[in-house]
Design a protein around this motif. Structure first.
Motif, mmCIF file in Angstrom:
data_model
loop_
_atom_site.group_PDB
_atom_site.id
_atom_site.type_symbol
_atom_site.label_atom_id
_atom_site.label_comp_id
_atom_site.label_asym_id
_atom_site.label_seq_id
_atom_site.Cartn_x
_atom_site.Cartn_y
_atom_site.Cartn_z
ATOM 1 N N ARG A 19 0.840 -1.209 0.000
ATOM 2 C CA ARG A 19 0.000 0.000 0.000
ATOM 3 C C ARG A 19 0.867 1.247 0.000
ATOM 4 N NH1 ARG A 19 -3.857 -2.349 4.494
ATOM 5 N NH2 ARG A 19 -5.216 -3.586 3.152
ATOM 6 N N SER A 20 1.921 1.245 0.799
ATOM 7 C CA SER A 20 2.843 2.382 0.837
ATOM 8 C C SER A 20 3.497 2.597 -0.519
ATOM 9 C CB SER A 20 3.923 2.167 1.900
ATOM 10 O OG SER A 20 3.356 2.151 3.179
ATOM 11 N N ILE A 70 1.036 4.299 -2.814
ATOM 12 C CA ILE A 70 0.917 5.722 -2.463
ATOM 13 C C ILE A 70 2.129 6.495 -2.964
ATOM 14 C CG2 ILE A 70 0.895 7.338 -0.514
ATOM 15 C CD1 ILE A 70 -0.893 5.211 0.939
ATOM 16 N N GLU A 71 3.324 5.936 -2.803
ATOM 17 C CA GLU A 71 4.534 6.604 -3.282
ATOM 18 C C GLU A 71 4.520 6.766 -4.796
ATOM 19 O OE1 GLU A 71 8.371 5.376 -1.892
ATOM 20 O OE2 GLU A 71 7.551 4.888 0.079
ATOM 21 N N ASP A 92 2.554 9.763 -5.873
ATOM 22 C CA ASP A 92 3.150 11.070 -5.567
ATOM 23 C C ASP A 92 4.259 11.333 -6.573
ATOM 24 O OD1 ASP A 92 4.299 13.354 -4.555
ATOM 25 O OD2 ASP A 92 4.544 12.572 -2.525
ATOM 26 N N ARG A 137 -5.097 4.308 -9.995
ATOM 27 C CA ARG A 137 -5.495 5.652 -9.556
ATOM 28 C C ARG A 137 -6.749 5.582 -8.674
ATOM 29 N NH1 ARG A 137 -3.082 6.716 -14.435
ATOM 30 N NH2 ARG A 137 -4.927 6.360 -15.715
ATOM 31 N N LEU A 178 -5.705 4.340 -5.310
ATOM 32 C CA LEU A 178 -5.011 5.414 -4.596
ATOM 33 C C LEU A 178 -6.022 6.385 -3.979
ATOM 34 C CD1 LEU A 178 -2.202 6.470 -3.944
ATOM 35 C CD2 LEU A 178 -2.254 7.726 -6.090
ATOM 36 N N ARG A 179 -7.062 6.740 -4.746
ATOM 37 C CA ARG A 179 -8.098 7.628 -4.200
ATOM 38 C C ARG A 179 -8.793 6.979 -3.004
ATOM 39 N NH1 ARG A 179 -9.163 8.417 -9.683
ATOM 40 N NH2 ARG A 179 -10.987 7.054 -9.593
ATOM 41 N N LEU A 222 -7.489 4.733 -0.958
ATOM 42 C CA LEU A 222 -6.550 4.684 0.162
ATOM 43 C C LEU A 222 -6.416 6.034 0.848
ATOM 44 C CD1 LEU A 222 -3.658 2.477 -1.256
ATOM 45 C CD2 LEU A 222 -5.171 1.927 0.658
ATOM 46 N N ARG A 223 -6.514 7.091 0.069
ATOM 47 C CA ARG A 223 -6.359 8.444 0.623
ATOM 48 C C ARG A 223 -7.630 8.973 1.261
ATOM 49 N NH1 ARG A 223 -2.703 11.112 -4.193
ATOM 50 N NH2 ARG A 223 -0.728 10.239 -3.497
#
Length: 67
Positions: free
Chosen positions: A16-17, A20-21, A24, A59, A62-63, A65-66
């Motif tokens: 997951r990290s 996310i990276e 970014d 994507r 990612l949305r 997860l955020r």
């Protein structure tokens, strides 16, 4: 539950990290093989001209997860 949510649940905390990276753009870089393999297998990233890039599903993940 949508397919993306189910797949996110199968990722480890490190995977997951990594996702996310990759999302970014300031910190995006190649991930270690084990993490990249899982993200590729679940369809969250693809390799384009040697670079790892998020797919549409990546994507969306990612949305989620955020959120």
């Amino acid at each position: 539950m949508c397919r993306t949510t189910a797949l996110i649940g199968r990722l480890s905390a490190d995977e997951r990290s990594a996702l996310i990276e990759l999302g970014d753009v300031r910190r995006a870089h190649r991930r270690p093989g084990a993490h990249a393999d899982a993200l590729l297998r679940f369809g969250f990233i693809e390799v384009v001209c040697g670079a790892q890039e998020l797919t549409n599903q990546g994507r969306r993940a990612l949305r989620l997860l955020r959120a």
